[in-house]
Design a protein around this motif. Structure first.
Motif, PDB file in Angstrom:
ATOM      1  N   LEU A 177       0.842  -1.193   0.000  1.00 38.70           N
ATOM      2  CA  LEU A 177       0.000   0.000   0.000  1.00 38.70           C
ATOM      3  C   LEU A 177       0.881   1.248   0.000  1.00 38.70           C
ATOM      4  N   PRO A 178       0.390   2.331  -0.570  1.00 41.68           N
ATOM      5  CA  PRO A 178       1.176   3.581  -0.528  1.00 41.68           C
ATOM      6  C   PRO A 178       1.549   3.980   0.887  1.00 41.68           C
ATOM      7  N   SER A 179       0.674   3.669   1.842  1.00 42.29           N
ATOM      8  CA  SER A 179       0.965   4.023   3.237  1.00 42.29           C
ATOM      9  C   SER A 179       2.153   3.235   3.779  1.00 42.29           C
ATOM     10  N   SER A 180       2.306   1.978   3.312  1.00 39.93           N
ATOM     11  CA  SER A 180       3.437   1.165   3.766  1.00 39.93           C
ATOM     12  C   SER A 180       4.761   1.748   3.264  1.00 39.93           C
ATOM     13  N   LEU A 181       4.779   2.205   2.004  1.00 39.83           N
ATOM     14  CA  LEU A 181       5.993   2.802   1.456  1.00 39.83           C
ATOM     15  C   LEU A 181       6.316   4.119   2.148  1.00 39.83           C
ATOM     16  N   LEU A 182       5.272   4.879   2.481  1.00 42.34           N
ATOM     17  CA  LEU A 182       5.499   6.137   3.202  1.00 42.34           C
ATOM     18  C   LEU A 182       6.052   5.868   4.597  1.00 42.34           C
ATOM     19  N   THR A 183       5.578   4.790   5.230  1.00 38.89           N
ATOM     20  CA  THR A 183       6.105   4.424   6.545  1.00 38.89           C
ATOM     21  C   THR A 183       7.582   4.068   6.463  1.00 38.89           C
ATOM     22  N   LEU A 184       7.975   3.396   5.392  1.00 41.01           N
ATOM     23  CA  LEU A 184       9.393   3.093   5.189  1.00 41.01           C
ATOM     24  C   LEU A 184      10.216   4.374   5.118  1.00 41.01           C
ATOM     25  N   GLU A 185       9.744   5.339   4.352  1.00 44.39           N
ATOM     26  CA  GLU A 185      10.495   6.584   4.178  1.00 44.39           C
ATOM     27  C   GLU A 185      10.516   7.430   5.443  1.00 44.39           C
ATOM     28  N   ASP A 186       9.596   7.155   6.373  1.00 45.93           N
ATOM     29  CA  ASP A 186       9.586   7.901   7.638  1.00 45.93           C
ATOM     30  C   ASP A 186      10.679   7.435   8.594  1.00 45.93           C
TER      31      ASP A 186
END
Length: 507
Positions: free
Chosen positions: A135-144
């Motif tokens: 999910l896009p949210s999972s990738l954003l969590t990685l970048e956080d």
């Protein structure tokens, strides 16, 4: 009567100006939006042309024109996770695992893709991860995560090589001397900028003589003057990123290391392109290279099917930094300058004093058709000319398109040199003649390697000082605009004089 004549002249010139404007506009169109995304149909979805260079036969060099096409596409479910520094494999795995746990997606399936290559035993600044249904949210969590810089899709790179026979017969390979001695009496005073020597290094005064007496490109650019002085590339590490090299090729005497970054279990060159490029730089016999005593480091980054991946290049680039490579030739390129990990790594290479030389592309004569990474500011981008100093029709033209439409593009190529009918090493033995900017690039890389070996204080040699010496010494070609020739034609001897009196202009 005068008014009538003037009006007629204007009417005649109007279609000419209109066609020139249309040509410039058309030149920019193919570059914008050329990045292929997942699911986009590519002309390279079929198996690329893998025809090797024809084998050597007889005493004649075959005359071939090299047509190179490039494309890339996103690899489904694979992501390159770039870190803020270099970490061990264990640490990288922990950071990724911690970040994905915080995403809250319990159904997420992921694993780290193993990479078995010479760089695997050393800390790295990226990891390749397979994530299904991310999910896009999972990738954003990685970048956080504080140690993760960027998450980008893995890209698969296709390069198609086509060797087209030239209608003109080639000169015999054995028609030239095979001695490293100078062909002219050498006097140290001859390299003075004020001497008559410089009148002989511009455009050729006799086209017929040049055609009648076959010479290798290193001799034409007067590398033998520097050989006579005892400079042959000794102590300089030069890397060739291409299709590999056979272990016992007779043209090379100082192959320091051959490394394989592909998924094929071989170090040998199955196509001939990598061998040819290495020969232009460092061949010691027959088709003589510029720097025969240089340390040759062979990086096999393309398979025999002409396939590569962003992650292969990143690992190979990291290894080149680790090995303290001085000069790196990259006779590849494409319009995909939005591959952020690749672009970032090129900047890191040059920041680590690696002088990168790259082909500007074979998409001419349209304008705005430059290839990456040659169009990057700190890379020496090379265009091609023929032996009569005409810009090769195939050579890509500037300006750069990174800055458009928000600003003006930069002048590229940086420099041009011979890229038509250049001799280089054959796949197993003998010589071949090829044309293309991927041929012009190793001409400059070989010249740069030779130039580095002439400098006593190596601390003065870096990508900035070398590029400055090359463009300050380049010979402007008359009647050719700056987006075709850049700063002009490579002048090896003048570059030597400037580099050896070089003083940094900024501190």
């Amino acid at each position: 009567m005068v008014c009538t004549t003037t009006l007629q002249l204007k009417m005649l010139l109007l279609p000419v100006w209109a066609s020139m404007l249309l040509g410039l506009l058309v030149g920019f169109v193919p570059v914008v939006g050329m990045e292929l995304t997942e699911g986009a149909k590519s002309d390279f979805d079929h198996t690329p042309n893998t025809e090797p260079l024809p084998s050597s036969s007889g005493s004649n060099c075959s005359q071939l024109t090299l047509k190179l096409e490039f494309s890339s596409k996103v690899v489904e479910h694979e992501y390159i996770i770039a870190f803020t520094g270099y970490f061990s494999a264990k640490a990288r795995g922990l950071y990724i695992s911690s970040a994905l746990r915080n995403s809250g997606d319990r159904a997420l399936e992921w694993h780290i893709v193993p990479r078995q290559n010479p760089a695997s035993d050393f800390p790295s600044d990226f990891e390749l991860v397979h994530i299904r249904q991310a999910l896009p949210s999972s990738l954003l969590t990685l970048e956080d995560h504080p140690y993760i810089k960027r998450v980008t899709p893995q890209r698969k790179v296709f390069r198609m090589l086509k060797y087209i026979p030239s209608p003109e017969p080639a000169a015999p390979c054995n028609a030239t001397r095979q001695s490293w001695q100078s062909s002219r009496p050498f006097r140290r005073t001859s390299l003075s900028l004020g001497s008559g020597f410089w009148h002989a290094t511009g455009r050729h005064s006799s086209r017929r003589l040049l055609r009648a007496i076959p010479r290798h490109v290193a001799q034409i650019l007067q590398a033998d003057v520097l050989w006579q002085m005892g400079h042959t590339g000794s102590g300089v590490k030069v890397a060739v990123f291409d299709t590999g090299l056979s272990e016992k090729h007779p043209h090379f005497k100082n192959v320091k290391e051959r490394t394989n970054w592909t998924n094929e279990k071989t170090l040998d060159d199955g196509l001939g392109h990598g061998t040819f490029v290495a020969g232009v730089i460092a061949s010691m016999r027959e088709c003589q290279g510029f720097a025969p005593d240089s340390e040759l480091h062979i990086f096999r980054v393309f398979t025999n099917n002409q396939v590569s991946y962003t992650s292969w290049f990143l690992d190979a680039f990291n290894y080149a930094i680790l090995k303290k490579i001085d000069v790196l030739n990259l006779s590849i390129g494409g319009p995909d300058f939005m591959d952020h990990p690749f672009v970032d790594k090129v900047w890191e290479l040059t920041a680590n004093r690696v002088i990168m030389v790259s082909a500007i592309g074979n998409d001419g004569p349209l304008y705005g058709t430059l290839n990456n990474p040659a169009d990057q500011m700190d890379v020496i981008g090379v265009g091609g000319i023929d032996f009569e100093d005409n810009i090769a029709r195939f050579s890509s033209r500037g300006m750069t398109t990174w800055e458009l439409p928000g600003g003006y593009g930069r002048v590229k190529p940086d420099i041009v040199t011979y890229g038509s009918g250049v001799r280089g090493s054959g796949l197993k033995e003998g010589c071949r003649s090829l044309s293309g900017t991927s041929v012009a690039s190793p001409v400059v890389a070989g010249a740069v390697t030779l130039l580095v070996s002439t400098v006593l204080n190596r601390e003065l040699v870096n990508p900035a000082s070398m590029k400055q010496a090359l463009i300050a010494s380049a010979r402007r070609l008359p009647g050719v605009n700056m987006f075709e020739q850049g700063h002009g034609k490579l002048d090896l001897i003048r570059a030597y004089q400037i580099l050896n009196s070089y003083k940094p202009q900024a501190r």
